[in-house]
Design a protein around this motif. Structure first.
Motif, short mmCIF file in Angstrom:
data_model
loop_
_atom_site.label_atom_id
_atom_site.label_comp_id
_atom_site.label_asym_id
_atom_site.label_seq_id
_atom_site.Cartn_x
_atom_site.Cartn_y
_atom_site.Cartn_z
N UNK A 1 0.44 3.66 -4.86
CA UNK A 1 -0.41 2.81 -4.05
C UNK A 1 -1.15 1.82 -4.95
N UNK A 2 -1.44 0.64 -4.41
CA UNK A 2 -2.09 -0.39 -5.19
C UNK A 2 -3.58 -0.47 -4.97
N UNK A 3 -4.17 -1.55 -5.49
CA UNK A 3 -5.61 -1.75 -5.42
C UNK A 3 -6.11 -1.82 -3.98
N UNK A 4 -5.35 -2.43 -3.10
CA UNK A 4 -5.79 -2.54 -1.70
C UNK A 4 -5.96 -1.17 -1.07
N UNK A 5 -5.05 -0.23 -1.39
CA UNK A 5 -5.16 1.12 -0.84
C UNK A 5 -6.43 1.81 -1.33
N UNK A 146 10.17 3.83 9.16
CA UNK A 146 10.34 4.06 7.73
C UNK A 146 9.48 3.03 7.01
N UNK A 147 8.40 3.47 6.38
CA UNK A 147 7.46 2.55 5.75
C UNK A 147 8.08 1.76 4.61
N UNK A 148 8.96 2.40 3.83
CA UNK A 148 9.58 1.69 2.72
C UNK A 148 10.47 0.56 3.22
N UNK A 149 11.24 0.84 4.27
CA UNK A 149 12.11 -0.20 4.82
C UNK A 149 11.28 -1.33 5.43
N UNK A 150 10.20 -0.97 6.11
CA UNK A 150 9.33 -1.99 6.70
C UNK A 150 8.72 -2.87 5.63
N UNK A 161 1.47 -5.23 0.20
CA UNK A 161 1.25 -3.78 0.21
C UNK A 161 1.04 -3.32 1.65
N UNK A 162 1.59 -2.16 1.98
CA UNK A 162 1.30 -1.54 3.27
C UNK A 162 1.31 -0.03 3.12
N UNK A 163 0.55 0.63 3.96
CA UNK A 163 0.45 2.09 3.86
C UNK A 163 -0.02 2.65 5.20
N UNK A 164 0.23 3.94 5.35
CA UNK A 164 -0.16 4.65 6.57
C UNK A 164 -1.59 5.15 6.44
N UNK A 177 -1.94 4.65 12.02
CA UNK A 177 -1.80 3.20 11.97
C UNK A 177 -1.14 2.81 10.66
N UNK A 178 -0.67 1.58 10.61
CA UNK A 178 -0.14 1.00 9.38
C UNK A 178 -1.06 -0.14 8.98
N UNK A 179 -1.55 -0.09 7.76
CA UNK A 179 -2.42 -1.14 7.24
C UNK A 179 -1.59 -2.04 6.33
N UNK A 180 -1.70 -3.34 6.56
CA UNK A 180 -0.87 -4.32 5.85
C UNK A 180 -1.77 -5.30 5.10
N UNK A 181 -1.45 -5.55 3.84
CA UNK A 181 -2.14 -6.57 3.05
C UNK A 181 -1.13 -7.61 2.58
#
Length: 249
Positions: A1-5, A146-150, A161-164, A177-181
């Motif tokens: 995970x990156x800085x946004x997470x 599939x989060x990786x495919x998305x 970056x995106x994560x659940x 939810x899915x958070x998207x940056x």
């Protein structure tokens, strides 16, 4: 995970205080969005996202319509977005976003909060270089996604970056939810992808992500910094507060 997470995890449980303050701040942002992009939601993606967020927060329809109306009346709702920069105690940089119709009042209040807690309000550009402005969206998670495919698919639209994440509604029910940056300039194309692919948009906006090493402090120092953050967040003109303080583990 990156800085946004990391940043989002620290802010996850922070909600605007009571309901009235939430509605006031959303109303101001809706008014500004209408002034910038017009009252037609079809051609104003920022307004569409704010209305979706207002509904998630159970903001009454009348409040939403009133905020839109204010923006179309020449002598009312003249709110402007302003960013204040400063340093709290212990060398922690602060970036404060506000929506105000009276900058003289707001800057005096913000300055007093910094002074009261041993900090100081700075000049434009004094700390903004320590933050990157990103667009961010929250969408309802679809079954079997599939989060990786998305993420791979959305990279071409400016997503970084995106994560659940697990959220909780006002009744205490949890949902995914899915958070998207993404890049600041990619706001429109990311929102278009979300809408055209049938995702339920919960919110959309912008956040300032620190790009420097976050600072650690002692528990006593954190208490002072939390006081400053609280004073700033409680001001009805302030919409967001960001800092270079390292989140608690």
């Amino acid at each position: 995970m990156g800085r946004a997470f990391e940043f989002r995890k620290e802010r996850k449980m922070k909600r605007w205080g009571h309901m009235a303050r939430t509605f006031t701040k959303l109303g101001k942002e809706i008014t500004i969005a209408v002034k910038m992009g017009g009252p037609d939601v079809t051609g104003n993606p920022r307004l569409r996202a704010l209305i979706a967020e207002a509904r998630t927060e159970q903001m009454p329809k009348d409040n939403i319509e009133r905020a839109i109306k204010k923006a179309t009346e020449s002598k009312q709702g003249d709110f402007k977005e302003i960013i204040y920069e400063g340093y709290g105690p212990f060398g922690i940089a602060y970036l404060v976003e506000a929506a105000t119709d009276n900058n003289t009042r707001t800057v005096a209040n913000v300055r007093s909060y910094f002074t009261k807690c041993g900090g100081s309000l700075g000049t434009s550009g004094s700390v903004s270089f320590m933050f990157d402005r990103k667009c961010t969206f929250t969408i309802k998670e679809k079954d079997g996604i599939d989060l990786e495919e998305l993420e791979l698919e959305m990279i071409d639209f400016g997503v970084e970056e995106l994560f659940e994440q697990t959220e909780e509604d006002k009744e205490g029910n949890e949902y995914k939810v899915i958070v998207i940056y993404g890049e600041y300039s990619a706001y429109g194309q990311i929102q278009k992808y979300i809408e055209e692919n049938g995702y339920e948009l919960i919110s959309g906006g912008f956040e300032q992500i620190p790009n420097v090493e976050l600072k650690e402090v002692t528990p006593e120092q954190r208490a002072t910094l939390d006081k400053l953050t609280g004073l700033l967040e409680d001001d009805e003109d302030v919409t967001n507060v960001y800092s270079t303080l390292k989140p608690e583990e």
